[in-house]
Design an enzyme around this catalytic site. Structure first.
Site, PDB file in Angstrom:
ATOM      1  N   LYS A 105     -46.056 -18.339 -27.197  1.00 20.56           N
ATOM      2  CA  LYS A 105     -45.052 -18.382 -27.077  1.00 20.56           C
ATOM      3  C   LYS A 105     -44.822 -18.550 -25.799  1.00 20.56           C
ATOM      4  CE  LYS A 105     -42.125 -14.390 -28.583  1.00 20.56           C
ATOM      5  NZ  LYS A 105     -42.452 -13.484 -28.011  1.00 20.56           N
TER       6      LYS A 105
ATOM      7  N   CYS B 144     -47.866 -13.451 -29.514  1.00 21.33           N
ATOM      8  CA  CYS B 144     -48.135 -13.686 -28.227  1.00 21.33           C
ATOM      9  C   CYS B 144     -48.311 -15.366 -27.599  1.00 21.33           C
ATOM     10  CB  CYS B 144     -48.348 -12.713 -28.133  1.00 21.33           C
ATOM     11  SG  CYS B 144     -47.577 -11.005 -28.294  1.00 21.33           S
TER      12      CYS B 144
ATOM     13  N   ALA C 259     -64.757 -19.662 -29.550  1.00 23.29           N
ATOM     14  CA  ALA C 259     -64.355 -20.541 -29.919  1.00 23.29           C
ATOM     15  C   ALA C 259     -63.880 -20.770 -31.176  1.00 23.29           C
ATOM     16  CB  ALA C 259     -65.100 -21.901 -29.871  1.00 23.29           C
TER      17      ALA C 259
ATOM     18  N   LYS D  82     -54.656 -13.031 -37.016  1.00 21.56           N
ATOM     19  CA  LYS D  82     -56.871 -12.541 -36.735  1.00 21.56           C
ATOM     20  C   LYS D  82     -56.665 -10.943 -37.770  1.00 21.56           C
ATOM     21  CE  LYS D  82     -54.639  -9.220 -33.879  1.00 21.56           C
ATOM     22  NZ  LYS D  82     -54.984  -8.905 -32.180  1.00 21.56           N
TER      23      LYS D  82
HETATM   24  C1  UDX Z   1     -52.303 -10.127 -27.716  1.00 26.09           C
HETATM   25  C2  UDX Z   1     -52.679  -9.533 -26.667  1.00 26.09           C
HETATM   26  O1  UDX Z   1     -54.028  -9.256 -26.143  1.00 26.09           O
HETATM   27  C3  UDX Z   1     -52.253  -8.443 -25.984  1.00 26.09           C
HETATM   28  O2  UDX Z   1     -52.521  -8.270 -24.396  1.00 26.09           O
HETATM   29  C4  UDX Z   1     -50.366  -9.126 -26.201  1.00 26.09           C
HETATM   30  O3  UDX Z   1     -49.680  -7.805 -25.433  1.00 26.09           O
HETATM   31  C5  UDX Z   1     -49.783  -9.560 -26.942  1.00 26.09           C
HETATM   32  O4  UDX Z   1     -50.531 -10.908 -26.952  1.00 26.09           O
HETATM   33  P1  UDX Z   1     -52.353 -10.658 -30.064  1.00 26.09           P
HETATM   34  O5  UDX Z   1     -51.586 -11.442 -29.890  1.00 26.09           O
HETATM   35  O6  UDX Z   1     -52.341  -9.237 -30.875  1.00 26.09           O
HETATM   36  O7  UDX Z   1     -52.732 -10.027 -28.684  1.00 26.09           O
HETATM   37  O8  UDX Z   1     -53.726 -11.226 -30.381  1.00 26.09           O
HETATM   38  P2  UDX Z   1     -55.139 -11.338 -30.018  1.00 26.09           P
HETATM   39  O9  UDX Z   1     -56.529  -9.821 -30.390  1.00 26.09           O
HETATM   40  O10 UDX Z   1     -55.122 -10.974 -28.110  1.00 26.09           O
HETATM   41  O11 UDX Z   1     -55.644 -12.554 -30.127  1.00 26.09           O
HETATM   42  C6  UDX Z   1     -54.194 -13.685 -29.764  1.00 26.09           C
HETATM   43  C7  UDX Z   1     -55.256 -14.552 -30.954  1.00 26.09           C
HETATM   44  O12 UDX Z   1     -56.480 -15.397 -29.856  1.00 26.09           O
HETATM   45  C8  UDX Z   1     -55.528 -15.177 -32.101  1.00 26.09           C
HETATM   46  O13 UDX Z   1     -55.390 -15.979 -32.526  1.00 26.09           O
HETATM   47  C9  UDX Z   1     -57.491 -14.899 -31.677  1.00 26.09           C
HETATM   48  O14 UDX Z   1     -57.904 -15.051 -33.452  1.00 26.09           O
HETATM   49  C10 UDX Z   1     -57.496 -15.941 -31.266  1.00 26.09           C
HETATM   50  N1  UDX Z   1     -58.817 -15.334 -30.192  1.00 26.09           N
HETATM   51  C11 UDX Z   1     -58.781 -14.745 -30.027  1.00 26.09           C
HETATM   52  C12 UDX Z   1     -59.603 -16.583 -30.096  1.00 26.09           C
HETATM   53  O15 UDX Z   1     -59.258 -17.579 -31.043  1.00 26.09           O
HETATM   54  N2  UDX Z   1     -60.940 -16.145 -29.427  1.00 26.09           N
HETATM   55  C13 UDX Z   1     -60.929 -15.151 -28.644  1.00 26.09           C
HETATM   56  O16 UDX Z   1     -61.688 -15.252 -27.553  1.00 26.09           O
HETATM   57  C14 UDX Z   1     -60.100 -14.170 -28.496  1.00 26.09           C
END
Ligand code: UDX
Length: 451
Positions: free
Chosen positions: A283, A280, A272, A341
């Site tokens: 969208k 990604c 959280a 991130k």
């Molecule tokens: C994501 C997918 O993981 C990947 O498989 C796909 O190809 C593209 O989209 P990405 O957007 O690069 O990848 O980042 P990811 O690490 O998945 O995190 C996405 C967002 O979720 C970030 O803002 C991250 O901080 C947030 N997040 C992730 C959370 O808030 N909590 C979590 O437990 C995990």
């Protein structure tokens, strides 16, 4: 293999395209990477990536030197020589949340004009289910016998090289079995070169065998968005429970550690915090809702996930405003972390930026800092916000600090010096990564999300 079988064109040099091209150029292929944006193309020609990504620059520069990676803006130079064309062009969202397919169709149309007889067009861009069938209709109008394969991408930004090398699974879907197998074979070549590539890119090597999955076209398209939507759903679910944790005085990390210990659930993507951002998840969630509407299916579960996510930056800003015990107007606050991130300079749909803007609108004097994305963030930030070059400059004399991105620089910071530099003691941990007891020991007043 003939020379043409070993030549590939990658359309679009974004995160997916450039990473794919740079890696395949070290896996026995000659790869043209086609990028129409002259600024981006020039950076790549200099042997660099225009975005921050661990390990990628050395792969680009060495492949350009070896002549196995050829940056170009010309379809006629690249596509006719290639047996496979990977399309990795951008798919921004339309104002109504549906996917804008302008680049997808223009890339397919331009490629079709120059593709060789019997070549394969593999789609890596994330497209709504049904898009491949529309492109197949377009291809059927030519007599070139072009096979269309959906080959969705699962890499994460920040670990793009690692994820592409050490994939969990490769999915390829299409009508023509031989073409589907040919796409899977490209990844088998990559797998057989991966130790050398990982060493060159200074990425830790692993013993992992990827799974190869051949499917129908529509299934492959749906697999991609479903995977991302499910992960987004997990995060929004965790954030809903976090709000309840706050209300009842539980600790969301303790809750999710125990819940996630159930193997059927799993701990990943249950962190959280300030919600998900990036190019990604937001969208893909809105794209799936739009696809549902197109086919008459209500995706209520995804609408709920989206609503929870929209609410999170405001929830964090509110926590700060309530925790301040003084008027937010005129108070100095710092927001640390502007990329969506850690490990990337990407600021698309960044929660850190949303939080900073909300605080600024509430009348706070806001300073922000990010180790990689200050310049990319600038155009998205309220003009009253001060963008500074260090954590020290951002936090000096502030009443409160918000950690919005889990950069190591913030997680490992010297808490005593931070407390000393600040004027107040409010510490808002919007990534839920700090030890509450440690912070309280240093005199901070801690606010997490659900803690
Ligand atoms: C994501 C997918 O993981 C990947 O498989 C796909 O190809 C593209 O989209 P990405 O957007 O690069 O990848 O980042 P990811 O690490 O998945 O995190 C996405 C967002 O979720 C970030 O803002 C991250 O901080 C947030 N997040 C992730 C959370 O808030 N909590 C979590 O437990 C995990």
């Amino acid at each position: 293999m003939t020379e043409s079988n070993k030549t590939i064109t990658v359309l679009g040099a974004g995160y997916v395209g450039l990473t794919t091209a740079a890696l395949l150029a070290h896996a026995g292929f000659t790869v043209y990477v086609l990028e129409p944006n002259p600024l981006r193309l020039n950076v790549i020609k200099e042997g660099k990536s225009f975005f921050f990504e661990d390990g990628i620059d050395i792969l680009i520069s060495t492949a350009i030197e070896n002549g196995t990676l050829i940056p170009t803006d010309s379809y006629t130079e690249s596509v006719p020589k290639s047996s496979i064309v990977f399309s990795c062009v951008g798919t921004p969202d339309n104002p109504d949340g549906s996917t804008n397919l302008t680049y997808v169709f223009s890339a397919a149309t331009s490629a079709l004009e120059c593709m060789q007889q019997g070549a394969i067009f593999a789609q890596k861009s994330t497209v709504p289910v049904g898009t491949g069938t529309r492109i197949e209709t377009l291809f059927a109008e030519s007599d070139k016998n072009i096979a269309y394969v959906s080959n969705p991408e699962f890499l994460r930004e920040g670990t793009a090289v690692y994820d592409t090398l050490y994939f969990d699974r490769v999915v390829a879907g299409g009508k023509d079995h031989t073409s589907v197998e040919a796409i899977l074979a490209v990844y088998k070549s990559l797998e057989s070169h991966r130790e050398t590539i990982a060493t060159l890119a200074s990425i830790n090597t692993h013993e992992r065998t990827g799974t190869y999955i051949a499917t129908s076209l529509n299934s492959a398209e749906l697999i991609k968005v479903t995977a991302n939507a499910f992960l987004a759903l997990k995060i929004s679910f965790a954030n809903s429970i976090a709000k309840l944790s706050d209300a009842v005085g539980a600790d969301i990390n303790e809750v999710m550690d125990a819940v996630g210990a159930d193997e059927r659930i799993g701990r990943k993507f249950l962190n959280a915090g300030r919600g998900f951002g990036g190019g990604c998840f937001p969208k893909d969630v809105s794209g799936l809702i739009a696809s549902g509407l197109e086919y008459g299916v209500q995706m209520e579960i995804m609408t709920a996930a989206q609503d929870v996510n929209y609410s999170m930056p405001g929830y964090v800003a509110e926590k700060l405003i309530r925790g301040l015990h003084t008027d937010i107007r005129g108070s100095h606050v710092a927001v640390l972390g502007l990329s969506f991130k850690a490990g990337t300079s990407d600021v698309r749909k960044s929660p850190g930026i949303a939080i900073a803007n909300l605080l600024s609108k509430s009348g706070a004097i806001v300073s922000v800092y990010d180790p990689q994305s200050n310049s990319e963030a600038a155009e998205h930030l309220d003009r009253n916000i001060n963008i500074v070059e260090s954590m020290e400059a951002a936090t000096k004399d502030t009443a409160a600090v918000v950690i919005a991105t889990e950069w190591e620089e913030f997680l490992g910071c010297d808490l005593a010096s931070l407390k000393e530099a600040m004027d107040g003691s409010l510490f808002v941990d919007a990534v839920n990564r700090f030890d509450t007891k440690e912070l309280e020991k240093h005199g901070f007043s801690y606010q997490g999300v659900g803690r």
